[in-house]
Design an enzyme around this catalytic site. Sequence first.
Site, PDB file in Angstrom:
ATOM      1  N   ASP A 340       0.792  -1.088   0.005  1.00  0.00           N
ATOM      2  CA  ASP A 340      -0.103  -0.123   0.141  1.00  0.00           C
ATOM      3  C   ASP A 340       0.856   1.146  -0.119  1.00  0.00           C
ATOM      4  OD1 ASP A 340      -2.107  -1.467   0.445  1.00  0.00           O
ATOM      5  OD2 ASP A 340      -2.611  -1.288   2.472  1.00  0.00           O
ATOM      6  N   ASP A 648      -9.361  -6.738   2.217  1.00  0.00           N
ATOM      7  CA  ASP A 648      -7.998  -7.128   1.903  1.00  0.00           C
ATOM      8  C   ASP A 648      -7.824  -8.541   2.151  1.00  0.00           C
ATOM      9  OD1 ASP A 648      -7.306  -4.681   0.712  1.00  0.00           O
ATOM     10  OD2 ASP A 648      -6.434  -3.891   2.616  1.00  0.00           O
TER      11      ASP A 648
HETATM   12  P1  ATP Z   1      -3.486   3.025   0.072  1.00  0.00           P
HETATM   13  O1  ATP Z   1      -4.278   1.800  -0.566  1.00  0.00           O
HETATM   14  O2  ATP Z   1      -2.294   3.260  -0.718  1.00  0.00           O
HETATM   15  O3  ATP Z   1      -3.450   3.134   1.504  1.00  0.00           O
HETATM   16  P2  ATP Z   1      -4.818   5.293  -0.128  1.00  0.00           P
HETATM   17  O4  ATP Z   1      -5.109   4.994   1.608  1.00  0.00           O
HETATM   18  O5  ATP Z   1      -4.696   6.717  -0.515  1.00  0.00           O
HETATM   19  O6  ATP Z   1      -4.283   4.216  -0.688  1.00  0.00           O
HETATM   20  P3  ATP Z   1      -7.982   5.149   0.084  1.00  0.00           P
HETATM   21  O7  ATP Z   1      -7.938   5.353   1.447  1.00  0.00           O
HETATM   22  O8  ATP Z   1      -8.655   3.937  -0.565  1.00  0.00           O
HETATM   23  O9  ATP Z   1      -6.329   4.850  -0.607  1.00  0.00           O
HETATM   24  O10 ATP Z   1      -8.443   6.455  -0.629  1.00  0.00           O
HETATM   25  C1  ATP Z   1      -8.500   6.538  -1.921  1.00  0.00           C
HETATM   26  C2  ATP Z   1      -9.042   7.849  -2.450  1.00  0.00           C
HETATM   27  O11 ATP Z   1     -10.411   8.057  -1.569  1.00  0.00           O
HETATM   28  C3  ATP Z   1      -8.093   8.830  -1.840  1.00  0.00           C
HETATM   29  O12 ATP Z   1      -7.435   9.277  -3.054  1.00  0.00           O
HETATM   30  C4  ATP Z   1      -9.075  10.018  -1.515  1.00  0.00           C
HETATM   31  O13 ATP Z   1      -9.447  10.891  -2.868  1.00  0.00           O
HETATM   32  C5  ATP Z   1     -10.217   9.453  -1.223  1.00  0.00           C
HETATM   33  N1  ATP Z   1     -10.261   9.422   0.323  1.00  0.00           N
HETATM   34  C6  ATP Z   1      -9.315   8.930   1.050  1.00  0.00           C
HETATM   35  N2  ATP Z   1      -9.693   9.498   2.347  1.00  0.00           N
HETATM   36  C7  ATP Z   1     -10.841   9.772   2.368  1.00  0.00           C
HETATM   37  C8  ATP Z   1     -11.749  10.211   3.395  1.00  0.00           C
HETATM   38  N3  ATP Z   1     -11.418  10.045   4.660  1.00  0.00           N
HETATM   39  N4  ATP Z   1     -13.015  10.873   2.939  1.00  0.00           N
HETATM   40  C9  ATP Z   1     -13.229  10.986   1.729  1.00  0.00           C
HETATM   41  N5  ATP Z   1     -12.555  10.680   0.714  1.00  0.00           N
HETATM   42  C10 ATP Z   1     -11.213   9.827   1.116  1.00  0.00           C
END
Ligand code: ATP
Length: 917
Positions: A340, A648
């Site tokens: 990740d 996951d």
């Molecule tokens: P990884 O899988 O590398 O941990 P990540 O944590 O960035 O990636 P997600 O958390 O699934 O992946 O986030 C994907 C997208 O969702 C982000 O790029 C952002 O645009 C949006 N996002 C993340 N956190 C929030 C939140 N708390 N509220 C709304 N949208 C969010």
Amino acid sequence: MTDRPTSNLTETSLPTQWHTLSQAEIERALQTGMAGLQEDESRRRLARFGPNRLTPPKRRGPLRRLLAQFHNILLYVMLAAAIITAFLGHWIDTGVLFAAVVINAIIGFIQEGKAESALDAIRAMLSPHATVIRGGTRREIDAAGLVPGDLVVLASGDRVPADLRLVAVKELRVEEAALTGESMPVEKNTAPVPADAPLGDRYGMAYSGTLVVYGQASGIVVTTGAATELGKINQMLSGIQSLATPLLRQVDRFGRMLALAILGVSAATFVLGSWWRGHAPAEMFMMVVALAASAIPEGLPAIMTVTLALGVQRMARHHAIIRRLPAVEALGSVTVICSDKTGTLTRNEMTAQRMVCAGHVFDIGGVGYAPVGDCSIGGHAIDPGHYPALAMAIRAGVLCNDARLREEDGLWRVEGDPTEGALLVLGGKLGGTQHLDDKLWPRLDSIPFESQHRFMATYHRDDRGDPWIFVKGAPERILDMCGKQWNHDDDDPLDVDYWRRMATDTAAQGLRLLAVACKRSAPAGERLTFADMESGYTLLALVGIIDPPREEAMRAVRECHRAGIRVKMITGDHPETARAIGAQLSIGVGKPVITGAEVAIMDDAALRRVAMEVDIFARASPEHKLRLVQALQADGQVVAMTGDGVNDAPALKRADVGVAMGMKGTEAAKEAADMVLADDNFATIATAVREGRAVYDNLKKFILFMLPTNGGEALVVIAAILFELALPLTAAQVLWINMVTSSTLGLALAFEPAEHDVMNRRPRPPGEALLSGFFVWRVLMVSFLMMTGALGLFLWELDSGTSIESARTMAVNAVVMAEMFYLLNSRFILAPVISRGGLTGNRYILLAIAACLPLQIAYTHAPIMQAIFDSTDLSLLEWGKVLAAGLLVFCVAELEKFLIRRTGLASRLSHSRLSHM
Ligand code: ATP
């Protein structure tokens, strides 16, 4: 209620049909409420009801464990021999045999204890946690501290920590297979059900040990520990498995086969010696017992286990907690790590740096979580109050938010999701603190963020009583919902191209993107649902959030590359953000980035082709992770995969090494994983790979030490029988050597640290046989050398007229000396040990040698030993000869390594085999 100072609850005073009661009845019965219990009350209840833990299955007591050590072929043989020698009246041999049996059993007992306690310590690190509300504040506690009456908050991925009566649910779905065997998740609600409803139909209850697969809820603990439904069926959830791995089983099988073969050879020797050569059967019998005792590698499985357990302990010290032992072996052969991004490769310390509104791009100053920093356009400071879209976007970001910003001793901290924390800090910087208080615009409902749908929404009423829905999330998702953009008000048509361009531009700078939007209306129904999220929104702004890569992750990625391991980033983030961060980490440089949507339309064959090519997968969801693992494995790769969410779990289970995040990971992910990262840090995976390789090395080193030392002793005896020589070692003497050296010396190799070049080698091919041709050669060569040293010295001494006692004493000392020297050789399989670091780098080896020396001196010079073993004093010159025999083994063994390195035989005999050893 909650602040009642003393309660008089007892187990017997409580109702049992919790599922039939209403929330009010439950609160009354348990003297609790929606603010939870007070701390002091929960302490009192803990004392009364006991910890919320299931009693683990009873362990074998120490006596039974000690007795179990005697259950071993070699010890049976030795015991039988002891009885026979007693009948024959060879009392000294009987005594020595008994002593050898007891010492062997005690050493096995201690080693097993060491391995077990190493694992116990790790089990404790994995104890489950629970989120409770106590005295009105939310906190994370050890699940063992839960008491009846506690108010527990559940989120997707949690294991339900006790039996709960649900009081609020938000689309809660629970998988109850642990209890009912039913693997389809059950939708929960808060309504009471009739008393005779079976467990699976009690929708208002969440039972200990079941798994939240979706949604959120809160519930009051009604029973804990053994009183829960799970406790009643007395079922422990799977913890760390026992000490068996494919490699250990392989070695165990090998050891047993070798032991049987040796027994066969011994029996044949006995028959041949006594009938064919005409030796006295009693004498022959003692000889073959000595032969068996010297050749059977009885300590092998025990020390292998200790080596593994010590490796696991070392990994735990480096924050990598192993849940399934075979992972230690698999770690050594990992060829691809899929990680990740957020929080693992990056620091997860988010700061909003850029705000893009219709027509304006704002830069935000300030560092860390302190809500101080200015706002500028093109380098000129501005007053945010003059930009209505900016002010509205900030309000949306603060209201559509579950995080908390707190100041403690002048230090600002975020509780909850750091992405949301960044928006709170932004609110503090630009809007003042009034935005941090949502009392003016109270929240009526919400849809929490889940990485599958990538947005979060909240429903509010403003200070005039008008309804608002705010949403924030990945720009692509939010743009789809919007028809307008906010400039001065919510009436400008949406300029999709502008927003897309700005999104790509912001992401290309490595910033994480969020879009915020709003709708001035109430949900269609009573509650906010996905149907309310389809259209009619006004886009307020894009927020660019920086989340810098971890320094140590950058180093670890480089280390992995040197070690022949590909690192792939699988992230939910925007492709451009992922590419920019990847470039800083040297992941996927100059290679295309593929999105989850593209993966979804590829068939398995196409995915297999790109899986190895591409290093960055963006906007990926858990199902893409699973397909990627499968594609990489089909390509022959050994895959480590990280994950944190409940979804996951399948990918983590499927991966060769499933890695869960210890801090932000859900219980579901941790349970599916082979290894848990206590610090969520990518660098820890690289460290674990390094340790995994070191453990494997140590196992090999130990085998390469143990087999030839046993073999050498056996060869001395066999050669004497074959060539009809005077026996250079008596049976008792062989047993003495075994007692002194076999388990003590070799054990020191289990503490051997990783060799400095362990991460400069290619991964070990999975399934590689431990006993390669090279191994057999090394074992034979060293056995022969040992025999030459001891037997040569013995014959030479006899030839020059020394007494047989003295020659034997020298032979015994020569064998032990050779083993001590060879222990030093064994520190490195191919690298030279003739250097200061090589000779003194492992203090356990020096300690083991230091422990053996006085024993040998006592053996040689103490009158009582002389009486038992027929040993005699040696002169300094004779000790010198003994030392020379040891040095001979040492020098030839080093010469052999040198020749192998020099002639390049190492790489010819298959690089991955030899250079690894
Ligand atoms: P990884 O899988 O590398 O941990 P990540 O944590 O960035 O990636 P997600 O958390 O699934 O992946 O986030 C994907 C997208 O969702 C982000 O790029 C952002 O645009 C949006 N996002 C993340 N956190 C929030 C939140 N708390 N509220 C709304 N949208 C969010």
